[in-house]
Design a protein around this motif. Structure first.
Motif, PDB file in Angstrom:
ATOM      1  N   UNK A 194     -28.225   5.988 -31.441  1.00  0.00           N
ATOM      2  CA  UNK A 194     -27.089   6.734 -31.340  1.00  0.00           C
ATOM      3  C   UNK A 194     -25.703   6.345 -29.922  1.00  0.00           C
ATOM      4  N   UNK A 195     -26.291   5.377 -29.239  1.00  0.00           N
ATOM      5  CA  UNK A 195     -25.567   5.283 -28.085  1.00  0.00           C
ATOM      6  C   UNK A 195     -24.921   3.921 -29.079  1.00  0.00           C
ATOM      7  N   UNK A 196     -25.092   3.192 -29.552  1.00  0.00           N
ATOM      8  CA  UNK A 196     -24.525   1.883 -30.717  1.00  0.00           C
ATOM      9  C   UNK A 196     -23.704   2.588 -31.001  1.00  0.00           C
ATOM     10  N   UNK A 197     -23.313   4.018 -31.515  1.00  0.00           N
ATOM     11  CA  UNK A 197     -22.362   4.459 -32.002  1.00  0.00           C
ATOM     12  C   UNK A 197     -21.092   5.259 -30.509  1.00  0.00           C
ATOM     13  N   UNK A 198     -22.150   5.756 -29.722  1.00  0.00           N
ATOM     14  CA  UNK A 198     -20.922   6.525 -29.275  1.00  0.00           C
ATOM     15  C   UNK A 198     -21.922   6.032 -27.714  1.00  0.00           C
ATOM     16  N   UNK A 199     -21.736   5.204 -26.689  1.00  0.00           N
ATOM     17  CA  UNK A 199     -22.305   4.948 -25.306  1.00  0.00           C
ATOM     18  C   UNK A 199     -22.850   6.231 -24.330  1.00  0.00           C
ATOM     19  N   UNK A 200     -21.915   6.985 -24.230  1.00  0.00           N
ATOM     20  CA  UNK A 200     -22.040   8.300 -23.914  1.00  0.00           C
ATOM     21  C   UNK A 200     -23.163   8.536 -23.804  1.00  0.00           C
ATOM     22  N   UNK A 201     -24.036   8.781 -25.515  1.00  0.00           N
ATOM     23  CA  UNK A 201     -25.495   9.430 -25.500  1.00  0.00           C
ATOM     24  C   UNK A 201     -26.184   9.351 -24.711  1.00  0.00           C
ATOM     25  N   UNK A 202     -26.203   7.622 -23.913  1.00  0.00           N
ATOM     26  CA  UNK A 202     -27.291   7.384 -23.380  1.00  0.00           C
ATOM     27  C   UNK A 202     -27.286   7.553 -21.908  1.00  0.00           C
ATOM     28  N   UNK A 203     -26.187   7.834 -21.205  1.00  0.00           N
ATOM     29  CA  UNK A 203     -26.006   8.813 -20.314  1.00  0.00           C
ATOM     30  C   UNK A 203     -26.185  10.071 -20.875  1.00  0.00           C
ATOM     31  N   UNK A 204     -26.059  10.985 -21.526  1.00  0.00           N
ATOM     32  CA  UNK A 204     -26.033  12.649 -21.684  1.00  0.00           C
ATOM     33  C   UNK A 204     -27.575  12.444 -21.923  1.00  0.00           C
ATOM     34  N   UNK A 205     -28.360  11.408 -22.531  1.00  0.00           N
ATOM     35  CA  UNK A 205     -29.530  11.937 -22.626  1.00  0.00           C
ATOM     36  C   UNK A 205     -30.758  11.686 -20.761  1.00  0.00           C
ATOM     37  N   UNK A 206     -29.657  10.979 -19.893  1.00  0.00           N
ATOM     38  CA  UNK A 206     -29.780  10.272 -19.169  1.00  0.00           C
ATOM     39  C   UNK A 206     -30.225  12.021 -17.586  1.00  0.00           C
ATOM     40  N   UNK A 207     -29.076  12.295 -18.229  1.00  0.00           N
ATOM     41  CA  UNK A 207     -28.813  14.002 -17.508  1.00  0.00           C
ATOM     42  C   UNK A 207     -29.855  14.957 -17.836  1.00  0.00           C
ATOM     43  N   UNK A 208     -30.443  15.122 -19.317  1.00  0.00           N
ATOM     44  CA  UNK A 208     -31.932  15.773 -19.303  1.00  0.00           C
ATOM     45  C   UNK A 208     -32.695  15.433 -18.421  1.00  0.00           C
ATOM     46  N   UNK A 209     -32.754  14.711 -17.757  1.00  0.00           N
ATOM     47  CA  UNK A 209     -34.176  15.043 -16.325  1.00  0.00           C
ATOM     48  C   UNK A 209     -33.265  15.570 -15.150  1.00  0.00           C
ATOM     49  N   UNK A 210     -32.412  16.079 -15.081  1.00  0.00           N
ATOM     50  CA  UNK A 210     -31.892  17.395 -13.561  1.00  0.00           C
ATOM     51  C   UNK A 210     -33.166  18.102 -14.453  1.00  0.00           C
ATOM     52  N   UNK A 211     -33.667  18.853 -15.436  1.00  0.00           N
ATOM     53  CA  UNK A 211     -34.166  20.050 -15.523  1.00  0.00           C
ATOM     54  C   UNK A 211     -35.895  19.759 -15.142  1.00  0.00           C
ATOM     55  N   UNK A 212     -36.168  18.411 -15.493  1.00  0.00           N
ATOM     56  CA  UNK A 212     -37.703  18.644 -15.049  1.00  0.00           C
ATOM     57  C   UNK A 212     -37.795  17.938 -13.738  1.00  0.00           C
ATOM     58  N   UNK A 213     -37.125  17.285 -13.260  1.00  0.00           N
ATOM     59  CA  UNK A 213     -36.925  17.481 -11.444  1.00  0.00           C
ATOM     60  C   UNK A 213     -36.650  18.318 -10.850  1.00  0.00           C
ATOM     61  N   UNK A 214     -35.725  19.230 -11.224  1.00  0.00           N
ATOM     62  CA  UNK A 214     -35.672  20.665 -10.690  1.00  0.00           C
ATOM     63  C   UNK A 214     -37.257  21.153 -10.543  1.00  0.00           C
ATOM     64  N   UNK A 215     -37.737  21.483 -11.609  1.00  0.00           N
ATOM     65  CA  UNK A 215     -38.479  22.187 -11.544  1.00  0.00           C
ATOM     66  C   UNK A 215     -40.671  21.309 -10.879  1.00  0.00           C
ATOM     67  N   UNK A 216     -40.108  20.246 -10.579  1.00  0.00           N
ATOM     68  CA  UNK A 216     -41.265  19.564  -9.253  1.00  0.00           C
ATOM     69  C   UNK A 216     -40.724  19.382  -8.083  1.00  0.00           C
ATOM     70  N   UNK A 217     -39.401  19.601  -8.504  1.00  0.00           N
ATOM     71  CA  UNK A 217     -39.337  20.098  -6.516  1.00  0.00           C
ATOM     72  C   UNK A 217     -39.969  21.297  -6.766  1.00  0.00           C
ATOM     73  N   UNK A 218     -39.231  22.532  -7.451  1.00  0.00           N
ATOM     74  CA  UNK A 218     -39.667  23.981  -6.952  1.00  0.00           C
ATOM     75  C   UNK A 218     -41.240  24.138  -6.434  1.00  0.00           C
ATOM     76  N   UNK A 219     -42.027  23.245  -8.229  1.00  0.00           N
ATOM     77  CA  UNK A 219     -43.663  23.646  -8.429  1.00  0.00           C
ATOM     78  C   UNK A 219     -44.083  22.739  -6.925  1.00  0.00           C
ATOM     79  N   UNK A 220     -43.372  21.168  -6.469  1.00  0.00           N
ATOM     80  CA  UNK A 220     -44.244  21.055  -5.354  1.00  0.00           C
ATOM     81  C   UNK A 220     -43.750  21.673  -4.036  1.00  0.00           C
TER      82      UNK A 220
END
Length: 186
Positions: A111-137
Motif C-alpha cells: 500500500x505504501x508503494x502506491x501512497x507512502x502515507x499508508x505507512x504512517x496511517x498504520x503507525x497511528x493505529x498503535x494509539x488505541x493499544x497504547x492507551x489501553x495498556x496505559x489504562x490497564x496498568x
C-alpha cells in the motif's frame, strides 16, 4: 496466559514496526508525501485518539473497565502462572503476533508503494493499544492486582462482557512499586 498490558504493547509494537519498515521502503522507492496527506494523517490520528478514549471507558461491550471489573481471580496462580515468563510470552505472542507482523509488513509495504502515507496511517493505529495498556496498568496499580488474558482451567469464569476473558492475580510483594512491598529499612 499473558498480561493484558504486555499483549496491548506487543500489538502496538507490531503496528509501529510494520509501518516504519514500510515507510522506509516506500520513501526509498517512491519519494516524499503530497501536501494533502498531512491533513489526512491528522484526521486519522484524531479518530484513533477518540477510539482510544472509547476503548478505555466504562461503556459496556466497548470499554475495558467493565471487562476489568468482571475479571475473576485465578484459583491457583502458582500453577497457572508457573511457566517461565519468556516461555509464556513466546507461546502467547509468538505465533499470532509473528504472523500478524509478517502479513502487516507485506500489506502495508504494498500500500505504501502506491501512497507512502499508508505507512504512517498504520503507525497511528498503535494509539488505541497504547492507551489501553496505559489504562490497564493504572487500573492494576489502583486495585493491587495483575490482569491476565488467556486460557485458565478453573470453575469460575468472568462474566461475558463481549471481550476476551480477563483474570486477575495479586501483585507479588517485594518488587519496587508493588502493592504490599516493604518500605523503609529492616
Amino acid at each position: 496466559m499473558i498480561r493484558f498490558v504486555y499483549k496491548q504493547l506487543a500489538y502496538a509494537v507490531v503496528l509501529i514496526l510494520s509501518g516504519v519498515i514500510a515507510l522506509g521502503v516506500a520513501v526509498a522507492v517512491k519519494g516524499g508525501f503530497r501536501m494533502y496527506a498531512w491533513e489526512l494523517l491528522a484526521t486519522f490520528f484524531a479518530c484513533q485518539v477518540l477510539m482510544g478514549f472509547v476503548s478505555t471507558s466504562r461503556l459496556k461491550k466497548l470499554g475495558d473497565i467493565p471487562t476489568f471489573e468482571a475479571a475473576v481471580p485465578i484459583a491457583d496462580p502458582a500453577t497457572a502462572l508457573s511457566a517461565p515468563v519468556r516461555a509464556r510470552a513466546r507461546r502467547s505472542l509468538g505465533g499470532s503476533y509473528g504472523a500478524m507482523f509478517a502479513l502487516s509488513i507485506v500489506v502495508v509495504t504494498v500500500l505504501a508503494l502506491f501512497e507512502p502515507i499508508a505507512a504512517l496511517l498504520n503507525c497511528t493505529l498503535a494509539v488505541d493499544p497504547l492507551m489501553r495498556a496505559e489504562r490497564a496498568a493504572r487500573w492494576e496499580r489502583r486495585q493491587g492486582v495483575l490482569l491476565w488474558q488467556g486460557h485458565v482451567e478453573q470453575d469460575q469464569r468472568p462474566a461475558d462482557t463481549g471481550q476476551a476473558p480477563v483474570f486477575t492475580s495479586p501483585r507479588r510483594a517485594g518488587r519496587a512499586g508493588a502493592v504490599g512491598a516493604p518500605s523503609g529499612s529492616p
